[in-house]
Design an enzyme around this catalytic site. Sequence first.
Site, PDB file in Angstrom:
ATOM      1  N   LYS A 195     -41.479 -18.360  -7.200  1.00 35.46           N
ATOM      2  CA  LYS A 195     -42.718 -18.053  -6.486  1.00 35.46           C
ATOM      3  C   LYS A 195     -43.740 -17.663  -7.537  1.00 35.46           C
ATOM      4  O   LYS A 195     -43.385 -17.171  -8.610  1.00 35.46           O
ATOM      5  CB  LYS A 195     -42.496 -16.873  -5.534  1.00 35.46           C
ATOM      6  CG  LYS A 195     -41.866 -17.309  -4.231  1.00 35.46           C
ATOM      7  CD  LYS A 195     -41.872 -16.193  -3.207  1.00 35.46           C
ATOM      8  CE  LYS A 195     -41.253 -16.655  -1.911  1.00 35.46           C
ATOM      9  NZ  LYS A 195     -42.202 -17.075  -0.888  1.00 35.46           N
ATOM     10  N   GLY A 219     -49.647 -16.227   1.291  1.00 34.29           N
ATOM     11  CA  GLY A 219     -50.455 -15.246   0.567  1.00 34.29           C
ATOM     12  C   GLY A 219     -49.842 -14.795  -0.745  1.00 34.29           C
ATOM     13  O   GLY A 219     -50.079 -13.682  -1.203  1.00 34.29           O
ATOM     14  N   CYS A 234     -53.617 -22.518  -6.063  1.00 38.85           N
ATOM     15  CA  CYS A 234     -53.324 -22.029  -4.712  1.00 38.85           C
ATOM     16  C   CYS A 234     -54.632 -21.977  -3.917  1.00 38.85           C
ATOM     17  O   CYS A 234     -55.602 -21.368  -4.376  1.00 38.85           O
ATOM     18  CB  CYS A 234     -52.688 -20.637  -4.748  1.00 38.85           C
ATOM     19  SG  CYS A 234     -52.577 -19.894  -3.119  1.00 38.85           S
ATOM     20  N   ILE A 269     -49.945 -32.214  -7.271  1.00 45.40           N
ATOM     21  CA  ILE A 269     -51.002 -31.268  -6.976  1.00 45.40           C
ATOM     22  C   ILE A 269     -50.423 -30.065  -6.216  1.00 45.40           C
ATOM     23  O   ILE A 269     -49.219 -30.057  -5.921  1.00 45.40           O
ATOM     24  CB  ILE A 269     -52.101 -31.952  -6.098  1.00 45.40           C
ATOM     25  CG1 ILE A 269     -51.503 -32.491  -4.814  1.00 45.40           C
ATOM     26  CG2 ILE A 269     -52.872 -32.985  -6.880  1.00 45.40           C
ATOM     27  CD1 ILE A 269     -52.515 -33.085  -3.806  1.00 45.40           C
ATOM     28  N   GLY A 311     -46.120 -33.017  -4.126  1.00 44.63           N
ATOM     29  CA  GLY A 311     -46.903 -33.191  -2.908  1.00 44.63           C
ATOM     30  C   GLY A 311     -46.237 -34.184  -1.976  1.00 44.63           C
ATOM     31  O   GLY A 311     -46.359 -35.396  -2.145  1.00 44.63           O
TER      32      GLY A 311
END
Lengths: 317, 270
Positions: A60, A88, A142, A203, A255
């Site tokens: 992450k 988030g 992000c 991407i 992607g």
Amino acid sequence: MNQLLYSKPSSLFKVETSLATSIGQIQLDRPVMLASGILGISLDVFNRLYRSGAGAVVTKSLSTEPWEGYPNPTIFGVKGGGWINAVGLSNPGAPNFAKMIEPNQDVPIVVSLVGSIPEDFEFMIKQFENCKVTAYELNLSCPHVAKVGLEVGDDPELVRKIVTTSKNSTDVPIIAKVGLGTTHYLNTVGTAIDSGIDAITAINTVRAMAIDVETQRPILSNKFGGLSGTPIKPIALRCVYEISSKYDIPIIGCGGVSTWEDAVEFFLAGASAIQLGSAVGDNWINVFGEINNGILEYMKRKNYSSIKEMVGLAKKS
Amino acid sequence: MQRNHNHTTIVTIEKVIDETPTVRTLVFSDDVMSNVLPGQFAMVWIPGVNELPMSVMITREPGKAAFTVRKHGPASTGLFNIKEGQQIGIRGPYGNSFDLKEGKLLLVGGGTGLVPMMRLLSFVKPTDDVTVLIGAKSKDEVFFEEFANSMLENNSHKVLVSTDDGSYGEKGFVTDLVEKLVNESHFDGVYVCGPEIMMYKTVQSAHSRNMFVQASLERMMKCGVGICGSCCVGEDLVCRDGTVFDGEHLSSNKEFGHFYRNKAGILEKY
């Protein structure tokens, strides 16, 4: 034929050398990586993903401090396929995370970092000095958290400073993950390359939203999120093709990859490896083995002995 | 067209039942949710408030399902406060389910952990001998006792209640009652859902006596589909590998009963 190759539950399997790939200095035994933001907070889970066929796991995106992320709903399943998420960037923070992965020896871990200023990245890279890190991936893309990610990626001067500082902080290869923002992503790629980046991931998710017609409200608590999964694959593929046409830089395609055909398409467009995330939501962890096996079969059928032989072939036609 | 279980479906709450001062059951019509297996869950969207994982409660009426919620944090309080006629969103069902054994069964539920146990009761055979244990803090917090008895009216059965303060039923933790019962006789299947320490002790009591035991785990959950990773317990993901795990598997999990992850994903001790 290779049905069971990646399904052994508890032991590391023998690596098929023909699936090995290199992304510049980064060597992987298999080309299918776990994308950032997915399942990335437990070393035990990383081990399981590796056993299941992932060539590397990207963590992450880590920040200097722990982040709780947004309240739920943080994810929305799009009717035609794909997901919109605004988790988030919840994460335990780089110092806590570094402690957790310190015992790791087996799993190729790519540490994803998110921050606002060059010093954030310098601080975080320092935390991992005692860890075996395959590469760092700078999250410059992000699309749903203020002052980081895409907002950084859209500022060429900041990209230059962050890449330069990060390169000066470690000898480990550094990847920039770019996405679609207000600045043309090809310019962001160019800036990152000028500043010494080792590879590009292209991407990230694409800024999107969903509204419920009954209650007449945006569904995600953050209103906007990032669209991932099969709907964005053609866009991501186009970007990889464009980057590889314009620049000589190793690329990781990301992607909407959900099948081996998708992965091969990315190789043909110029990627040396791929990352996937949404496909885990659709097909669970088996997806890594299934895609690896599909790529192997394709390579045998087409007489390729390495991934490298396929990279960028679509441009020759 | 078949419903995409990942897409949010809007349903209207038709009935609100007060179970205790802090627990309510919200009934709605939905064929998919009325047929879920015990242990499966839905992600429930309270518009403008939050989304949270909920076990699906059974009702007496075909085509209807329910959620039984205890008001606790902002999300569960938001669901608790939903009135008749208001709408909520649901997606799912997600997760696996209990493997039902035959013979002598022990079902242990603490608080709203009773919900999957009630659904499990709708699958028992008339020949099964069923003991249900209900754990609560005090008399005010006991619910589903009558419901369990009525579900089992054709079975040889017992419904026992324990309260921490002794204001109703046996005094003490429900796990003391579990220990006593598994010591006295062999059960062909032991099933548990509730607070994790309660599940941990129940699994230990049954597994150490070689009894088949399964627990339905609960963790902080964001996506419900195996993407966000927030519900991991060791290498298991509660949303995709669970919610139901065998005692044998749980006994080798280093985190079950010992650690949980907070909203940032940091491992914390119970």
